[in-house]
Scaffold this motif. Structure first.
Motif, PDB file in Angstrom:
ATOM      1  N   MET A   1       0.855  -1.204   0.040  1.00 25.47           N
ATOM      2  CA  MET A   1      -0.066  -0.010  -0.081  1.00 25.47           C
ATOM      3  C   MET A   1       1.020   1.346   0.120  1.00 25.47           C
ATOM      4  O   MET A   1       1.884   1.064   0.741  1.00 25.47           O
ATOM      5  N   SER A   2       0.624   2.359  -1.060  1.00 22.74           N
ATOM      6  CA  SER A   2       1.344   3.471  -0.809  1.00 22.74           C
ATOM      7  C   SER A   2       1.048   4.326   0.442  1.00 22.74           C
ATOM      8  O   SER A   2      -0.042   4.115   0.977  1.00 22.74           O
ATOM      9  N   LEU A   3       1.792   5.307   0.543  1.00 22.06           N
ATOM     10  CA  LEU A   3       1.649   6.313   1.401  1.00 22.06           C
ATOM     11  C   LEU A   3       0.281   7.022   1.443  1.00 22.06           C
ATOM     12  O   LEU A   3      -0.481   7.134   2.222  1.00 22.06           O
ATOM     13  N   GLN A   4       0.115   7.286   0.037  1.00 24.57           N
ATOM     14  CA  GLN A   4      -1.155   8.103  -0.155  1.00 24.57           C
ATOM     15  C   GLN A   4      -2.425   7.536   0.019  1.00 24.57           C
ATOM     16  O   GLN A   4      -3.315   7.876   0.407  1.00 24.57           O
ATOM     17  N   GLU A   5      -2.324   5.928  -0.365  1.00 24.37           N
ATOM     18  CA  GLU A   5      -3.485   5.141   0.002  1.00 24.37           C
ATOM     19  C   GLU A   5      -3.680   5.168   1.212  1.00 24.37           C
ATOM     20  O   GLU A   5      -4.769   4.952   1.734  1.00 24.37           O
ATOM     21  N   PHE A   6      -2.628   4.840   1.964  1.00 24.49           N
ATOM     22  CA  PHE A   6      -2.919   4.538   3.364  1.00 24.49           C
ATOM     23  C   PHE A   6      -3.383   5.761   4.205  1.00 24.49           C
ATOM     24  O   PHE A   6      -4.309   5.866   4.928  1.00 24.49           O
ATOM     25  N   ASP A   7      -2.679   7.061   3.826  1.00 24.18           N
ATOM     26  CA  ASP A   7      -3.416   8.423   4.226  1.00 24.18           C
ATOM     27  C   ASP A   7      -4.865   8.454   3.989  1.00 24.18           C
ATOM     28  O   ASP A   7      -5.627   8.877   4.810  1.00 24.18           O
ATOM     29  N   GLY A   8      -5.251   8.457   2.770  1.00 22.75           N
ATOM     30  CA  GLY A   8      -6.542   8.402   2.332  1.00 22.75           C
ATOM     31  C   GLY A   8      -7.410   7.576   3.121  1.00 22.75           C
ATOM     32  O   GLY A   8      -8.747   7.778   3.603  1.00 22.75           O
ATOM     33  N   LEU A   9      -7.304   6.214   3.425  1.00 24.02           N
ATOM     34  CA  LEU A   9      -7.886   5.169   4.131  1.00 24.02           C
ATOM     35  C   LEU A   9      -8.086   5.399   5.573  1.00 24.02           C
ATOM     36  O   LEU A   9      -9.168   5.482   5.940  1.00 24.02           O
ATOM     37  N   VAL A  10      -6.935   5.966   6.159  1.00 21.65           N
ATOM     38  CA  VAL A  10      -6.984   6.240   7.563  1.00 21.65           C
ATOM     39  C   VAL A  10      -7.806   7.609   7.754  1.00 21.65           C
ATOM     40  O   VAL A  10      -8.461   7.574   8.663  1.00 21.65           O
ATOM     41  N   GLU A  11      -7.759   8.488   6.818  1.00 20.49           N
ATOM     42  CA  GLU A  11      -8.399   9.892   7.134  1.00 20.49           C
ATOM     43  C   GLU A  11     -10.138   9.343   7.000  1.00 20.49           C
ATOM     44  O   GLU A  11     -10.643   9.955   7.778  1.00 20.49           O
ATOM     45  N   ARG A  12     -10.460   8.542   5.970  1.00 18.45           N
ATOM     46  CA  ARG A  12     -11.723   8.256   5.898  1.00 18.45           C
ATOM     47  C   ARG A  12     -12.197   7.318   7.103  1.00 18.45           C
ATOM     48  O   ARG A  12     -13.325   7.601   7.797  1.00 18.45           O
ATOM     49  N   MET A  13     -11.188   6.623   7.569  1.00 15.18           N
ATOM     50  CA  MET A  13     -11.633   5.590   8.996  1.00 15.18           C
ATOM     51  C   MET A  13     -11.847   6.732  10.198  1.00 15.18           C
ATOM     52  O   MET A  13     -12.856   6.790  10.848  1.00 15.18           O
ATOM     53  N   GLN A  14     -11.004   7.722  10.201  1.00 14.14           N
ATOM     54  CA  GLN A  14     -11.057   8.686  11.269  1.00 14.14           C
ATOM     55  C   GLN A  14     -12.262   9.463  11.139  1.00 14.14           C
ATOM     56  O   GLN A  14     -12.795   9.670  12.333  1.00 14.14           O
ATOM     57  N   LEU A  15     -12.738   9.722  10.050  1.00 15.98           N
ATOM     58  CA  LEU A  15     -13.879  10.487   9.919  1.00 15.98           C
ATOM     59  C   LEU A  15     -14.990   9.912  10.425  1.00 15.98           C
ATOM     60  O   LEU A  15     -16.073  10.348  11.093  1.00 15.98           O
ATOM     61  N   ALA A  16     -15.087   8.515  10.177  1.00 12.40           N
ATOM     62  CA  ALA A  16     -16.133   7.498  10.523  1.00 12.40           C
ATOM     63  C   ALA A  16     -16.152   7.557  12.039  1.00 12.40           C
ATOM     64  O   ALA A  16     -17.165   7.392  12.566  1.00 12.40           O
ATOM     65  N   PHE A  17     -14.887   7.302  12.499  1.00 15.80           N
ATOM     66  CA  PHE A  17     -14.890   7.174  14.119  1.00 15.80           C
ATOM     67  C   PHE A  17     -15.232   8.329  14.619  1.00 15.80           C
ATOM     68  O   PHE A  17     -16.183   8.313  15.595  1.00 15.80           O
ATOM     69  N   ASP A  18     -14.876   9.706  14.078  1.00 17.19           N
ATOM     70  CA  ASP A  18     -15.268  10.732  14.880  1.00 17.19           C
ATOM     71  C   ASP A  18     -16.830  10.975  14.871  1.00 17.19           C
ATOM     72  O   ASP A  18     -17.607  11.565  15.964  1.00 17.19           O
ATOM     73  N   TYR A  19     -17.346  10.669  13.770  1.00 15.01           N
ATOM     74  CA  TYR A  19     -19.065  10.746  13.426  1.00 15.01           C
ATOM     75  C   TYR A  19     -19.545   9.810  14.321  1.00 15.01           C
ATOM     76  O   TYR A  19     -20.360  10.246  15.169  1.00 15.01           O
ATOM     77  N   ALA A  20     -19.290   8.532  14.396  1.00 14.76           N
ATOM     78  CA  ALA A  20     -19.994   7.824  15.261  1.00 14.76           C
ATOM     79  C   ALA A  20     -19.510   8.330  16.758  1.00 14.76           C
ATOM     80  O   ALA A  20     -20.576   8.019  17.567  1.00 14.76           O
ATOM     81  N   ALA A  21     -18.425   8.436  16.948  1.00 10.19           N
ATOM     82  CA  ALA A  21     -18.351   8.622  18.566  1.00 10.19           C
ATOM     83  C   ALA A  21     -18.968  10.196  19.001  1.00 10.19           C
ATOM     84  O   ALA A  21     -19.534  10.169  20.094  1.00 10.19           O
ATOM     85  N   ASN A  22     -19.141  11.249  18.069  1.00 12.84           N
ATOM     86  CA  ASN A  22     -19.791  12.400  18.345  1.00 12.84           C
ATOM     87  C   ASN A  22     -21.427  12.240  18.475  1.00 12.84           C
ATOM     88  O   ASN A  22     -21.899  12.778  19.034  1.00 12.84           O
ATOM     89  N   LEU A  23     -21.940  11.222  17.684  1.00 14.66           N
ATOM     90  CA  LEU A  23     -23.189  10.801  17.859  1.00 14.66           C
ATOM     91  C   LEU A  23     -23.637   9.855  18.947  1.00 14.66           C
ATOM     92  O   LEU A  23     -24.671   9.537  19.135  1.00 14.66           O
ATOM     93  N   GLY A  24     -22.523   9.205  19.647  1.00  8.07           N
ATOM     94  CA  GLY A  24     -22.739   8.383  20.702  1.00  8.07           C
ATOM     95  C   GLY A  24     -22.963   7.291  20.278  1.00  8.07           C
ATOM     96  O   GLY A  24     -23.377   6.345  20.881  1.00  8.07           O
ATOM     97  N   GLN A  25     -22.450   6.681  19.156  1.00  4.91           N
ATOM     98  CA  GLN A  25     -22.600   5.522  18.431  1.00  4.91           C
ATOM     99  C   GLN A  25     -21.431   4.786  18.682  1.00  4.91           C
ATOM    100  O   GLN A  25     -20.511   4.427  17.832  1.00  4.91           O
ATOM    101  N   TYR A  26     -21.065   4.437  20.055  1.00  6.69           N
ATOM    102  CA  TYR A  26     -19.843   3.743  20.416  1.00  6.69           C
ATOM    103  C   TYR A  26     -19.679   2.385  19.884  1.00  6.69           C
ATOM    104  O   TYR A  26     -18.259   2.187  19.459  1.00  6.69           O
TER     105      TYR A  26
END
Length: 82
Positions: free
Chosen positions: A1-26
């Motif tokens: 996996m390239s650095l760019q692919e990894f960064d994109g994947l982690v960014e999408r996952m971080q957004l999903a994590f933040d969204y779920a955590a902020n909505l109380g969907q632990y």
């Protein structure tokens, strides 16, 4: 996996994590942490405990989120050195 692919994947996952955590969907947030961990190389993956009940989810997130973030940083540094 390239650095760019990894960064994109982690960014999408971080957004999903933040969204779920902020909505109380632990439970959903914990699932994202599992997915993040699965994207790391075997030698950096954490041995995550299984969640046995919903009351343990917040404790799970507070325990493993910083560890997974640290492993992500380490893997990103490895990719940068290739």
């Amino acid at each position: 996996m390239s650095l760019q692919e990894f960064d994109g994947l982690v960014e999408r996952m971080q957004l999903a994590f933040d969204y779920a955590a902020n909505l109380g969907q632990y439970i959903e947030a914990a699932k994202v942490l599992y997915q993040m961990n699965d994207q790391l190389p075997d030698d950096l993956q954490l041995s995550l405990e299984e969640l046995e009940n919903e009351s343990m989810v917040r404790q799970f997130i507070s325990q493993y989120q910083p560890k997974i973030r640290s492993a992500i940083v380490e893997y990103r540094q490895r990719l940068m050195n290739f």
